[in-house]
Motif scaffolding. Structure first.
Motif, mmCIF file in Angstrom:
data_model
loop_
_atom_site.group_PDB
_atom_site.id
_atom_site.type_symbol
_atom_site.label_atom_id
_atom_site.label_comp_id
_atom_site.label_asym_id
_atom_site.label_seq_id
_atom_site.Cartn_x
_atom_site.Cartn_y
_atom_site.Cartn_z
ATOM 1 N N GLU A 53 70.910 59.304 46.230
ATOM 2 C CA GLU A 53 71.222 58.364 45.278
ATOM 3 C C GLU A 53 69.943 57.653 44.483
ATOM 4 N N GLU A 54 68.809 57.610 45.222
ATOM 5 C CA GLU A 54 67.700 57.228 44.474
ATOM 6 C C GLU A 54 67.116 58.138 43.269
ATOM 7 N N GLN A 55 67.394 59.456 43.687
ATOM 8 C CA GLN A 55 67.015 60.336 42.841
ATOM 9 C C GLN A 55 67.872 60.491 41.547
ATOM 10 N N GLU A 56 69.034 60.267 41.850
ATOM 11 C CA GLU A 56 70.057 60.120 40.679
ATOM 12 C C GLU A 56 69.861 58.763 39.826
ATOM 13 N N SER A 57 69.360 57.739 40.429
ATOM 14 C CA SER A 57 68.955 56.677 39.664
ATOM 15 C C SER A 57 67.723 56.706 38.878
ATOM 16 N N LYS A 58 66.787 57.449 39.225
ATOM 17 C CA LYS A 58 65.728 57.671 38.650
ATOM 18 C C LYS A 58 65.906 58.727 37.488
ATOM 19 N N LEU A 59 66.982 59.718 37.697
ATOM 20 C CA LEU A 59 67.109 60.820 36.782
ATOM 21 C C LEU A 59 67.840 59.882 35.493
ATOM 22 N N LYS A 60 68.748 59.092 36.029
ATOM 23 C CA LYS A 60 69.539 58.379 34.773
ATOM 24 C C LYS A 60 68.568 57.777 33.820
ATOM 25 N N GLY A 61 67.733 57.142 34.633
ATOM 26 C CA GLY A 61 66.540 56.267 33.841
ATOM 27 C C GLY A 61 65.709 57.037 32.927
ATOM 28 N N LEU A 62 65.372 58.233 33.509
ATOM 29 C CA LEU A 62 64.686 59.220 32.695
ATOM 30 C C LEU A 62 65.491 59.808 31.413
ATOM 31 N N ASN A 63 66.855 59.958 32.017
ATOM 32 C CA ASN A 63 67.531 60.375 30.985
ATOM 33 C C ASN A 63 67.869 59.478 29.594
ATOM 34 N N GLN A 64 67.650 58.096 29.915
ATOM 35 C CA GLN A 64 67.809 57.010 28.910
ATOM 36 C C GLN A 64 66.430 57.081 28.197
ATOM 37 N N GLN A 65 65.431 57.187 28.822
ATOM 38 C CA GLN A 65 64.142 57.229 28.241
ATOM 39 C C GLN A 65 64.155 58.406 27.155
ATOM 40 N N VAL A 66 64.525 59.741 27.622
ATOM 41 C CA VAL A 66 64.644 60.968 26.710
ATOM 42 C C VAL A 66 65.244 60.580 25.647
ATOM 43 N N ALA A 67 66.665 59.896 25.724
ATOM 44 C CA ALA A 67 67.350 59.553 24.735
ATOM 45 C C ALA A 67 66.714 58.625 23.489
ATOM 46 N N PHE A 68 66.005 57.503 24.062
ATOM 47 C CA PHE A 68 65.316 56.715 23.283
ATOM 48 C C PHE A 68 64.101 57.241 22.490
ATOM 49 N N LEU A 69 63.309 58.277 23.274
ATOM 50 C CA LEU A 69 62.090 58.861 22.749
ATOM 51 C C LEU A 69 62.659 59.767 21.539
ATOM 52 N N GLU A 71 65.307 59.554 19.859
ATOM 53 C CA GLU A 71 65.824 58.780 18.720
ATOM 54 C C GLU A 71 64.497 58.332 17.773
ATOM 55 N N LYS A 72 63.308 58.055 18.558
ATOM 56 C CA LYS A 72 62.297 57.580 17.864
ATOM 57 C C LYS A 72 61.560 58.665 17.146
ATOM 58 N N LEU A 73 61.572 59.923 17.735
ATOM 59 C CA LEU A 73 60.984 61.000 17.217
ATOM 60 C C LEU A 73 61.554 61.538 16.064
ATOM 61 N N VAL A 74 63.110 61.417 15.886
ATOM 62 C CA VAL A 74 63.785 61.727 14.686
ATOM 63 C C VAL A 74 63.126 60.912 13.688
ATOM 64 N N SER A 75 63.562 59.518 14.062
ATOM 65 C CA SER A 75 63.177 58.352 12.825
ATOM 66 C C SER A 75 61.638 58.669 12.317
ATOM 67 N N TYR A 76 60.599 59.103 13.071
ATOM 68 C CA TYR A 76 59.271 59.274 12.801
ATOM 69 C C TYR A 76 59.296 60.773 12.028
ATOM 70 N N GLU A 77 60.209 61.553 12.408
ATOM 71 C CA GLU A 77 60.216 62.855 11.628
ATOM 72 C C GLU A 77 60.658 62.618 10.021
ATOM 73 N N GLU A 78 61.740 61.851 10.170
ATOM 74 C CA GLU A 78 62.234 61.436 8.571
ATOM 75 C C GLU A 78 61.178 60.422 7.975
ATOM 76 N N LEU A 79 60.719 59.650 8.677
ATOM 77 C CA LEU A 79 59.556 59.033 7.880
ATOM 78 C C LEU A 79 58.114 59.732 7.489
ATOM 79 N N HIS A 80 58.010 60.551 8.421
ATOM 80 C CA HIS A 80 56.771 61.633 8.010
ATOM 81 C C HIS A 80 57.211 62.484 6.849
ATOM 82 N N ALA A 81 58.586 62.903 6.675
ATOM 83 C CA ALA A 81 59.025 63.759 5.700
ATOM 84 C C ALA A 81 59.078 62.833 4.301
ATOM 85 N N SER A 82 59.492 61.636 4.429
ATOM 86 C CA SER A 82 59.317 60.578 3.295
ATOM 87 C C SER A 82 57.998 60.458 2.703
ATOM 88 N N TYR A 83 57.123 60.172 3.651
ATOM 89 C CA TYR A 83 55.775 60.293 3.387
ATOM 90 C C TYR A 83 54.947 61.348 2.753
#
Length: 125
Positions: A53-69, A71-83
């Motif tokens: 259960e602890e590992q599943e909870s940690k994995l869920k948190g890490l998956n959320q971080q990966v999804a957030f990062l 999204e940020k990477l995609v927006s930075y790539e778009e920003l870089h292309a624009s720049y």
């Protein structure tokens, strides 16, 4: 004789209590409590479930971080292309500006030469 009978009755009573206690221990240890709710087979199993259960909870948190990062990477790539596009456009504009300034300088020199010729022609007349 009466004492022997009393002791015999006491021994039988103690044996019955011990038997009842042993039966209760077996019942509790068999995995079914009074309400029929199954209990985990062992402490190791409970600990393994808790770790899972602890590992599943940690994995869920890490998956959320990966999804957030991601999204940020995609927006930075778009920003870089624009720049990069703006930088290229700036380079082209600076190049055109330098060309226009060069033409302006050439035209200014021709204008000065034309004025000098005009002045010289006016003076010679």
């Amino acid at each position: 004789q009466a004492q022997v009978e009393d002791l015999s009755v006491q021994v039988q009573e103690y044996q019955r209590k011990v038997q009842n206690r042993d039966d209760e221990i077996k019942r509790l240890g068999s995995g079914s409590g009074g309400g029929g709710v199954p209990r985990p087979a062992s402490l190791d199993k409970m600990m393994a479930e808790e770790r899972e259960e602890e590992q599943e909870s940690k994995l869920k948190g890490l998956n959320q971080q990966v999804a957030f990062l991601t999204e940020k990477l995609v927006s930075y790539e778009e920003l870089h292309a624009s720049y990069a596009s703006m930088e290229e456009e700036k380079y082209e504009l600076v190049k055109r500006l330098n060309d226009v300034m060069g033409q302006n300088k050439s035209l200014s020199e021709k204008l000065v030469q034309a004025k000098e010729r005009s002045r010289a022609e006016v003076e010679t007349e």
